[in-house]
Write an enzyme that holds these catalytic residues in place. Structure first.
Site, mmCIF file in Angstrom:
data_model
loop_
_atom_site.group_PDB
_atom_site.id
_atom_site.type_symbol
_atom_site.label_atom_id
_atom_site.label_comp_id
_atom_site.label_asym_id
_atom_site.label_seq_id
_atom_site.Cartn_x
_atom_site.Cartn_y
_atom_site.Cartn_z
ATOM 1 C CE LYS A 34 35.902 44.786 41.658
ATOM 2 N NZ LYS A 34 34.837 45.080 40.704
ATOM 3 C CB SER B 68 33.515 47.889 43.001
ATOM 4 O OG SER B 68 33.881 47.871 41.639
#
Length: 219
Positions: free
Chosen positions: A163, A127
């Site tokens: 993230k 990701s």
């Protein structure tokens, strides 16, 4: 050291770990081991590790991780120097006489002066690939304040995620660096359940050590 004899499959498993660590200086991931031996479940990896641990070929570290017994590391040439030797000076202007001298070593402490406050986690997933962070990389984290837009490691509802972190009236937004993944939105009323584990300051992979760029340069 007089350890119990390994079975043929256990020896193949141990040899794979040794060869991988010799080449990459890190352990293979569970996924890499499972693919190498065509295991259908990570439980098979765990079972082999437990067998090697019981027979004394592996040890459990203070960080509750597994590693090769020090005796085997020494015998198999897995020990590395603690740094890169600096052998002298080289001109970056006009030509001048070479100067050879022992100027010490470049170590991790040279690159990251606050080593005592730093720790690493191994990445699982893709990701953050557009930030240059790939599956199997080691991210380097520090227990610093994570500001708006910084990359950080978050623990929420028993799960972790790496993230880019944004704060707004709608809550906490965790933004991936891969368009194939959606943002994760955490509402304000459950903020107390969120823990910021650490701020991303760099990562390590087979191509080397990569320090985090300042936000203006990274954008």
């Amino acid at each position: 050291m007089d350890n119990a004899q390994l079975t043929r499959k256990q020896k193949e498993f141990f040899d794979f770990i040794i060869d991988y660590k010799k080449e990459h200086d890190v352990w293979p991931t569970y996924r890499e081991i499972a693919e190498a031996f065509n295991y259908k479940s990570p439980n098979s990896v765990t079972q082999n590790i437990q067998a090697l641990l019981k027979k004394g070929y592996l040890i459990k570290t203070d960080d509750d991780e597994y590693d090769i017994h020090p005796n085997y590391e020494e015998n198999l040439g897995l020990k590395k120097n603690s740094g890169i030797p600096v052998r002298g000076l080289i001109a970056a202007g006009y030509l001048q006489e070479a100067v050879e001298a022992d100027l010490g070593q470049i170590t991790l402490e040279t690159l990251f002066p606050n080593m005592d406050d730093m720790f690493a986690l191994r990445v699982s997933g893709m990701s953050m690939k557009d930030a240059g962070i790939y599956d199997g990389d080691f991210v380097l984290l520090m227990d610093n304040d994570v500001k708006e837009g910084d990359i950080g490691a978050v623990l929420y509802n028993g799960e972790t995620s790496l993230k880019r972190i944004f704060y707004d009236k709608n809550g906490l937004r965790l933004e991936p660096a891969n368009e194939e993944y959606d943002d994760i939105i955490i509402k304000p009323d459950v903020f107390e359940e969120v823990r910021i584990i650490g701020k991303y300051i760099g990562h390590v992979n087979r191509s080397g050590i990569h320090k985090a760029l300042p936000r203006k340069l990274a954008s």
